[in-house]
Motif scaffolding. Structure first.
Motif, PDB file in Angstrom:
ATOM      1  N   ILE A 109       0.897  -1.280  -0.109  1.00  0.00           N
ATOM      2  CA  ILE A 109       0.085  -0.042   0.040  1.00  0.00           C
ATOM      3  C   ILE A 109       0.899   1.153  -0.118  1.00  0.00           C
ATOM      4  O   ILE A 109       1.820   1.288   0.737  1.00  0.00           O
ATOM      5  CB  ILE A 109      -0.826   0.038   1.352  1.00  0.00           C
ATOM      6  N   HIS A 110       0.609   2.235  -1.030  1.00  0.00           N
ATOM      7  CA  HIS A 110       1.412   3.488  -0.954  1.00  0.00           C
ATOM      8  C   HIS A 110       0.154   4.791  -0.777  1.00  0.00           C
ATOM      9  O   HIS A 110      -0.746   4.581  -1.498  1.00  0.00           O
ATOM     10  CB  HIS A 110       2.207   3.406  -2.404  1.00  0.00           C
ATOM     11  N   ALA A 111       0.834   6.067  -0.275  1.00  0.00           N
ATOM     12  CA  ALA A 111       0.053   6.774  -0.438  1.00  0.00           C
ATOM     13  C   ALA A 111       0.462   7.728  -1.514  1.00  0.00           C
ATOM     14  O   ALA A 111       1.768   7.952  -1.967  1.00  0.00           O
ATOM     15  CB  ALA A 111       0.238   7.778   0.762  1.00  0.00           C
ATOM     16  N   THR A 112      -0.431   8.365  -2.473  1.00  0.00           N
ATOM     17  CA  THR A 112       0.187   9.123  -3.755  1.00  0.00           C
ATOM     18  C   THR A 112       0.462  10.467  -3.357  1.00  0.00           C
ATOM     19  O   THR A 112       1.306  11.021  -4.239  1.00  0.00           O
ATOM     20  CB  THR A 112      -1.286   9.002  -4.441  1.00  0.00           C
ATOM     21  N   LYS A 113      -0.047  10.975  -2.042  1.00  0.00           N
ATOM     22  CA  LYS A 113       0.347  12.487  -2.291  1.00  0.00           C
ATOM     23  C   LYS A 113       0.499  12.881  -0.650  1.00  0.00           C
ATOM     24  O   LYS A 113       0.166  11.730   0.287  1.00  0.00           O
ATOM     25  CB  LYS A 113      -0.808  13.389  -2.701  1.00  0.00           C
ATOM     26  N   ARG A 114       1.166  14.000  -0.245  1.00  0.00           N
ATOM     27  CA  ARG A 114       1.458  14.264   1.076  1.00  0.00           C
ATOM     28  C   ARG A 114      -0.001  14.448   1.828  1.00  0.00           C
ATOM     29  O   ARG A 114      -0.840  15.339   1.342  1.00  0.00           O
ATOM     30  CB  ARG A 114       2.174  15.699   1.142  1.00  0.00           C
ATOM     31  N   LEU A 115      -0.042  14.027   2.861  1.00  0.00           N
ATOM     32  CA  LEU A 115      -1.259  14.136   3.797  1.00  0.00           C
ATOM     33  C   LEU A 115      -0.850  15.329   4.889  1.00  0.00           C
ATOM     34  O   LEU A 115      -0.004  15.490   5.472  1.00  0.00           O
ATOM     35  CB  LEU A 115      -1.447  12.824   4.623  1.00  0.00           C
ATOM     36  N   ASP A 116      -2.131  15.812   5.315  1.00  0.00           N
ATOM     37  CA  ASP A 116      -1.951  16.858   6.417  1.00  0.00           C
ATOM     38  C   ASP A 116      -3.139  16.309   7.584  1.00  0.00           C
ATOM     39  O   ASP A 116      -4.283  16.323   7.342  1.00  0.00           O
ATOM     40  CB  ASP A 116      -2.418  18.107   5.943  1.00  0.00           C
ATOM     41  N   ARG A 117      -2.385  16.111   8.557  1.00  0.00           N
ATOM     42  CA  ARG A 117      -3.185  15.729   9.913  1.00  0.00           C
ATOM     43  C   ARG A 117      -4.241  16.688  10.107  1.00  0.00           C
ATOM     44  O   ARG A 117      -5.357  16.158  10.519  1.00  0.00           O
ATOM     45  CB  ARG A 117      -2.401  15.560  11.023  1.00  0.00           C
ATOM     46  N   GLU A 118      -4.038  17.884   9.842  1.00  0.00           N
ATOM     47  CA  GLU A 118      -5.037  18.917  10.325  1.00  0.00           C
ATOM     48  C   GLU A 118      -6.354  19.077   9.391  1.00  0.00           C
ATOM     49  O   GLU A 118      -7.208  19.460   9.782  1.00  0.00           O
ATOM     50  CB  GLU A 118      -4.541  20.276  10.575  1.00  0.00           C
ATOM     51  N   GLU A 119      -5.975  18.499   8.175  1.00  0.00           N
ATOM     52  CA  GLU A 119      -7.078  18.309   7.353  1.00  0.00           C
ATOM     53  C   GLU A 119      -7.936  16.826   7.550  1.00  0.00           C
ATOM     54  O   GLU A 119      -9.209  17.064   7.761  1.00  0.00           O
ATOM     55  CB  GLU A 119      -6.762  18.267   5.953  1.00  0.00           C
ATOM     56  N   LYS A 120      -7.307  15.951   7.923  1.00  0.00           N
ATOM     57  CA  LYS A 120      -7.815  14.837   8.272  1.00  0.00           C
ATOM     58  C   LYS A 120      -7.053  13.726   8.996  1.00  0.00           C
ATOM     59  O   LYS A 120      -5.938  13.584   8.555  1.00  0.00           O
ATOM     60  CB  LYS A 120      -8.254  13.793   6.755  1.00  0.00           C
ATOM     61  N   ALA A 121      -7.355  13.313  10.344  1.00  0.00           N
ATOM     62  CA  ALA A 121      -6.354  12.687  11.262  1.00  0.00           C
ATOM     63  C   ALA A 121      -6.254  11.286  10.835  1.00  0.00           C
ATOM     64  O   ALA A 121      -5.326  10.592  11.104  1.00  0.00           O
ATOM     65  CB  ALA A 121      -6.694  13.039  12.624  1.00  0.00           C
ATOM     66  N   TYR A 122      -7.391  10.530  10.374  1.00  0.00           N
ATOM     67  CA  TYR A 122      -7.189   9.023  10.156  1.00  0.00           C
ATOM     68  C   TYR A 122      -8.218   8.717   8.967  1.00  0.00           C
ATOM     69  O   TYR A 122      -9.083   9.602   8.530  1.00  0.00           O
ATOM     70  CB  TYR A 122      -7.553   8.372  11.365  1.00  0.00           C
ATOM     71  N   TYR A 123      -8.022   7.653   8.175  1.00  0.00           N
ATOM     72  CA  TYR A 123      -8.527   7.149   7.307  1.00  0.00           C
ATOM     73  C   TYR A 123      -9.062   5.587   7.655  1.00  0.00           C
ATOM     74  O   TYR A 123      -8.283   4.931   7.991  1.00  0.00           O
ATOM     75  CB  TYR A 123      -7.819   7.307   5.948  1.00  0.00           C
ATOM     76  N   THR A 124     -10.154   5.366   7.171  1.00  0.00           N
ATOM     77  CA  THR A 124     -10.785   3.803   7.680  1.00  0.00           C
ATOM     78  C   THR A 124     -11.040   3.203   6.096  1.00  0.00           C
ATOM     79  O   THR A 124     -11.613   3.664   5.266  1.00  0.00           O
ATOM     80  CB  THR A 124     -12.144   4.013   8.208  1.00  0.00           C
ATOM     81  N   LEU A 125     -10.303   1.978   5.851  1.00  0.00           N
ATOM     82  CA  LEU A 125     -10.108   1.201   4.760  1.00  0.00           C
ATOM     83  C   LEU A 125     -10.399  -0.004   4.861  1.00  0.00           C
ATOM     84  O   LEU A 125     -10.486  -0.625   6.244  1.00  0.00           O
ATOM     85  CB  LEU A 125      -8.824   1.470   4.235  1.00  0.00           C
ATOM     86  N   ARG A 126     -10.945  -0.744   3.940  1.00  0.00           N
ATOM     87  CA  ARG A 126     -11.185  -2.166   4.028  1.00  0.00           C
ATOM     88  C   ARG A 126     -10.548  -3.025   3.090  1.00  0.00           C
ATOM     89  O   ARG A 126     -10.243  -2.574   2.015  1.00  0.00           O
ATOM     90  CB  ARG A 126     -12.697  -2.423   3.576  1.00  0.00           C
ATOM     91  N   ALA A 127      -9.919  -4.368   3.233  1.00  0.00           N
ATOM     92  CA  ALA A 127      -9.185  -5.021   2.414  1.00  0.00           C
ATOM     93  C   ALA A 127      -9.759  -6.833   2.367  1.00  0.00           C
ATOM     94  O   ALA A 127     -10.426  -7.042   3.353  1.00  0.00           O
ATOM     95  CB  ALA A 127      -7.565  -5.065   3.116  1.00  0.00           C
ATOM     96  N   GLN A 128      -9.286  -7.174   1.153  1.00  0.00           N
ATOM     97  CA  GLN A 128      -9.852  -8.522   0.889  1.00  0.00           C
ATOM     98  C   GLN A 128      -8.913  -9.106  -0.009  1.00  0.00           C
ATOM     99  O   GLN A 128      -8.377  -8.566  -1.053  1.00  0.00           O
ATOM    100  CB  GLN A 128     -11.212  -8.488   0.551  1.00  0.00           C
ATOM    101  N   ALA A 129      -8.574 -10.525   0.230  1.00  0.00           N
ATOM    102  CA  ALA A 129      -8.051 -11.233  -0.529  1.00  0.00           C
ATOM    103  C   ALA A 129      -8.932 -12.168  -1.502  1.00  0.00           C
ATOM    104  O   ALA A 129      -9.780 -12.808  -1.081  1.00  0.00           O
ATOM    105  CB  ALA A 129      -6.877 -12.000   0.122  1.00  0.00           C
ATOM    106  N   VAL A 130      -8.745 -12.155  -2.856  1.00  0.00           N
ATOM    107  CA  VAL A 130      -9.803 -12.918  -3.570  1.00  0.00           C
ATOM    108  C   VAL A 130      -9.108 -13.916  -4.623  1.00  0.00           C
ATOM    109  O   VAL A 130      -7.715 -13.464  -4.972  1.00  0.00           O
ATOM    110  CB  VAL A 130     -10.915 -12.076  -4.537  1.00  0.00           C
ATOM    111  N   ASN A 131      -9.718 -14.912  -5.254  1.00  0.00           N
ATOM    112  CA  ASN A 131      -8.893 -15.865  -6.127  1.00  0.00           C
ATOM    113  C   ASN A 131      -9.249 -15.170  -7.378  1.00  0.00           C
ATOM    114  O   ASN A 131     -10.320 -14.573  -7.969  1.00  0.00           O
ATOM    115  CB  ASN A 131      -9.656 -17.154  -6.052  1.00  0.00           C
ATOM    116  N   LYS A 132      -7.826 -14.911  -8.325  1.00  0.00           N
ATOM    117  CA  LYS A 132      -8.168 -14.399  -9.605  1.00  0.00           C
ATOM    118  C   LYS A 132      -8.811 -15.049 -10.613  1.00  0.00           C
ATOM    119  O   LYS A 132      -9.617 -14.442 -11.315  1.00  0.00           O
ATOM    120  CB  LYS A 132      -6.446 -14.113  -9.987  1.00  0.00           C
ATOM    121  N   ARG A 133      -8.547 -16.347 -10.477  1.00  0.00           N
ATOM    122  CA  ARG A 133      -9.597 -17.077 -11.493  1.00  0.00           C
ATOM    123  C   ARG A 133     -10.960 -17.106 -11.255  1.00  0.00           C
ATOM    124  O   ARG A 133     -11.782 -17.240 -12.119  1.00  0.00           O
ATOM    125  CB  ARG A 133      -8.770 -18.422 -11.450  1.00  0.00           C
TER     126      ARG A 133
END
Length: 786
Positions: A109-133
């Motif tokens: 996982i990479h962040a694409t730009k510089r983040l500012d805590r004063e704008e948003k302090a945290y981010y909530t995401l969801r992850a999953q592993a699936v079979n490609k086929r």
């Protein structure tokens, strides 16, 4: 500090990697559970218990990343991933796909730009592993949080850039002034990035600030507003608990020392000198004094007063609130001849005292005021403001009735001359002695005509006639019994023919223009003995007239005259004789009058006075109508010279110069010329008597032609052939021909004196102005008399 940050970044970067490499497990209450194979008690099915391939709760990422590459956040990995490329990692939630990118094969996982805590302090995401086929999930979807770690990138900011505050002067050390507040946008729960410390950069040693609260207090005792009133204090707020490397912000606090009454009033000088004229009016100002007070506002309010001296009852002092001065005014009239110098002791005191500073007093001051009275030439002064003089109305001319007295109040005591203001004595009834002021009468007085006389007496200094004074003199004319009483009114008295002896027929009373002190008392009597009537004095200023006999007859005597003598009881006694007229009237059985002899001879019985007046007015109106009607008929019979519009008279105009031919039309009624129908050729002129030497000739009717030229031709032919007809054209006198004419005079008066026949052929040679006239006259028979 830089090393510390680097170590923190390494630890944060390694923690997700370590956690991702754990076995796959369920996220139930945050605990890792291991599933084992077994048989379900309910349905007997075989259950498989297995480990989870990953587990995480939080990722941590520093804000304000400045690198050129994407910032690495962490790595997702499942135990189901055998490294054969059959597993695909999917990321969803806040910023997934835009702000946060995941490598679907490796799970990085990479962040694409510089983040500012004063704008948003945290981010909530969801992850999953699936079979490609197959696209089927290999693990249940898991939720995780990427929390932005704070760095100190925001300086403290005050709620106001400039503060305004005040504190009383002479305040104790530590007196609260104002509290300033600054805020820091950094995370207060992490490190010291938002921990602020206040300090004072400018304003020592007068003020101090509490480092933790920002409360500003006084730091120096006895700060005097009169020495310095305004202070500018600069406060700094610094984060990182005030340590080196922290960020800071500043605010300016303008502090004003408010005034307290710590300064007493003081006069500039100890003695003041003033002078005033002795003729100055009461209430006028003679001077101003002022005590200075270094305080301001109500603390500088001063009340002035006179606390001593020999002029306390002569002068007064009032406070001018606008200027803070004491105004000395005159309370009584000044007299240079009596006193020429006054001394006053004046006090100036504060009206609002502060008990904390009474030890600095006393808060009052005194000064001496000397006032000099200047002499002026004053007008004469009368002994009284007004005089009332009484005199009897029977005093003879020249009698002295009283006197007035005046003198010169100046030290020179110049003599005074008296006179009467004739504007107040237009009839010149009174006179005054110019030397001693005695007043006498010049004419007889009559109280009944004018009981009071109001005059003005003038006193003038002989040496200075401009100095004059006036005094009113009220003269009361006292009553003298010089008028006889008389009837109070006119009495219309009658006696009935059938009256009996002793019958009351009239009650009379009297009046007297005199006014005796004891009141009026009248006596009534008959001048001579009367066989028909008698009088009885009622002793209440009235008398009763009664009959002595009965059986009066209006045919024998219709009127009786009764002489009544009325006397008063004052001294000298005055009496008069008045005549009472008694008419004999016919009365009914109750004694009510029906008719009297005089009315019966003139008017029919029962006819009232109002009815007679109405009849008389009707007769007068009828006479006026008859006279007007006769006058109108007479006026109609007299015919005027001009009967109607049909009888047209031409104007007779006298000219001083020759007319302009056709341009000259002011002498004619052009409306009449354009309407020849209104002319009646058969009518004779009524303003002359026609001569019958020639037979009357009827003219031919006028053709229906409104042209002016035809009308003039017709009238000209008519008059040429009839010498008895009066001239209808204008009689004009010309001195010279009009503009543009080649001929000389065209006067018709001169043409009457010519001999022989008239030849009008020359008119055609005079120019275009006379073309119409030539057409009218050429070829006509003109050997007629004019």
């Amino acid at each position: 500090m830089i090393l510390k940050h680097c170590i923190l970044l390494l630890l944060l970067a390694s923690c997700p990697l370590l956690s991702f490499m754990k076995t796959l497990s369920d996220r139930t209450n945050g605990d890792t559970q291991v599933k084992v194979t077994g048989i379900s008690e309910s349905d007997g099915k075989v259950l498989h218990r297995f480990k989870r391939g990953w587990m995480w709760n939080h990722f941590f990422l520093l804000e304000e990343y400045t690198g050129s590459d994407y910032q690495y956040v962490g790595k997702l990995h499942s135990d189901q991933d055998r490294g054969d490329g059959s597993v695909k990692y999917v990321l969803s939630g806040d910023g997934a796909g835009s702000l946060f990118l995941i490598d679907e094969n490796s799970g990085d996982i990479h962040a694409t730009k510089r983040l500012d805590r004063e704008e948003k302090a945290y981010y909530t995401l969801r992850a999953q592993a699936v079979n490609k086929r197959t696209g089927r999930p290999l693990e249940p979807e898991s939720e995780f949080v990427i929390k932005i770690h704070d760095i100190n990138d925001n300086e403290p900011k005050f709620t106001k850039k400039n503060y305004e505050a005040s504190v009383p002067e002479m305040s104790d050390v530590g007196t609260f002034v104002v509290q300033v507040t600054a805020t820091d946008a950094d995370d207060a729960s992490y490190g010291n990035s938002a921990k602020l410390v206040y300090s004072i950069l400018q304003g020592q040693p007068y003020f101090s600030v509490e480092p933790a609260t920002g409360i500003i207090r006084t730091a120096l005792p006895n700060m005097n507003r009169e020495n310095k009133e305004k202070y500018q204090v600069v406060i700094q707020a610094k984060d990182m608990a005030g340590q080196m490397g922290g960020l800071s912000g500043t605010a300016t606090v303008n502090i004003t020392l408010t005034d307290v009454n710590d300064n007493p009033p003081r006069f500039i000088q100890s003695t003041y000198q003033f002078s005033t004229s002795e003729s100055a009016d009461i209430g006028s100002s003679i001077g101003r004094i002022k005590a200075n007070d270094a305080d301001v506002g109500k603390n500088a309010d001063i009340q002035y007063g006179i606390i001593g001296g020999d002029g306390m009852d002569v002068f007064n002092i009032v406070t001018d609130r606008a200027t803070g001065e004491g105004v000395i005014t005159i309370k009584k009239h000044l007299d240079f001849e009596n006193k020429r110098m006054y001394t006053l002791k004046v006090e100036a005191a504060n009206t609002h005292l502060d008990h904390r500073f009474l030890h600095l007093g006393p808060f009052k001051d005194t000064a001496t005021v000397r006032i000099t009275v200047q002499d002026v030439d004053e007008p004469p002064v009368f002994s009284r403001p007004s005089y009332v003089i009484e005199i009897h109305e029977d005093n003879n001319s020249g009698s002295i009735m009283g006197a007035v007295t005046a003198w010169d109040p100046d030290a020179t005591n110049n003599p005074v001359r008296y006179s009467v203001d004739r504007h107040t004595d237009m009839d010149r009834i009174f006179n005054i002695d110019s030397t001693n002021g005695s007043i006498s009468i010049l004419k007889h007085l009559d109280r009944e005509t004018l009981p009071w006389h109001n005059i003005s007496v003038i006193a003038t200094e002989i040496s200075n006639p401009k100095q004059t004074s006036r005094v009113p003199v009220f003269i009361k004319v006292l009553d003298v019994n010089d008028n006889a009483p008389e009837f109070a009114m006119f009495y219309e008295t009658f006696v009935c023919e059938n009256v009996k002896a002793g019958q009351l027929i009239q009650t009379i009373s009297a009046v007297d223009t005199d006014e005796p002190l004891a009141g009026h008392k009248f006596f009534f009597s008959l001048n001579t003995m009367n066989p028909n009537f008698t009088i009885n004095d009622n002793e209440d200023n009235t008398a009763s007239i009664s009959t002595k006999r009965g059986g009066f007859s209006r045919h024998e005597t219709n009127t009786y005259l009764l002489s009544v003598v009325i006397s008063d009881n004052d001294y000298p006694i005055q009496s008069s004789t008045s005549t009472l007229t008694i008419r004999v009237c016919a009365c009914d059985s109750k004694g009510n009058m029906q008719t009297c002899n005089a009315e019966a001879l003139i008017f029919p019985a029962g006819l009232s006075t109002g009815a007679l007046i109405a009849i008389l007015l009707c007769i007068i109106i009828l006479l006026i109508i008859v006279v007007l009607f006769a006058a109108l008929r007479r006026q109609k019979k007299k015919e005027p010279l001009i009967i109607s519009k049909e009888d047209v008279r031409d104007n007779i105009v006298s000219y001083n110069d020759e007319g302009g031919g056709e341009e000259d039309t002011q002498a004619f009624d052009i409306g009449t010329l354009r309407n020849p129908k209104v002319m009646d050729a058969n009518k004779l002129r009524r303003d002359i008597i026609p001569e019958m030497l020639f037979p009357f000739r009827r003219t031919s009717p006028i053709k229906d032609n409104a042209d002016v030229r035809d009308f003039i031709n017709h009238r000209l032919e008519e008059n040429d052939t009839d010498p008895t007809a009066p001239p209808y054209d204008s009689l004009a006198t010309y001195a010279y021909e009009g503009n543009g004419s080649l001929a000389e005079s065209l006067s018709s008066v001169d043409s009457a004196a010519t001999d022989g026949d008239q030849d009008y052929d020359y008119l055609s040679n005079w120019g275009p102005q006379f073309k119409k006239l030539a057409d009218m006259y050429i070829g006509k028979d003109s050997d007629k008399d004019y």
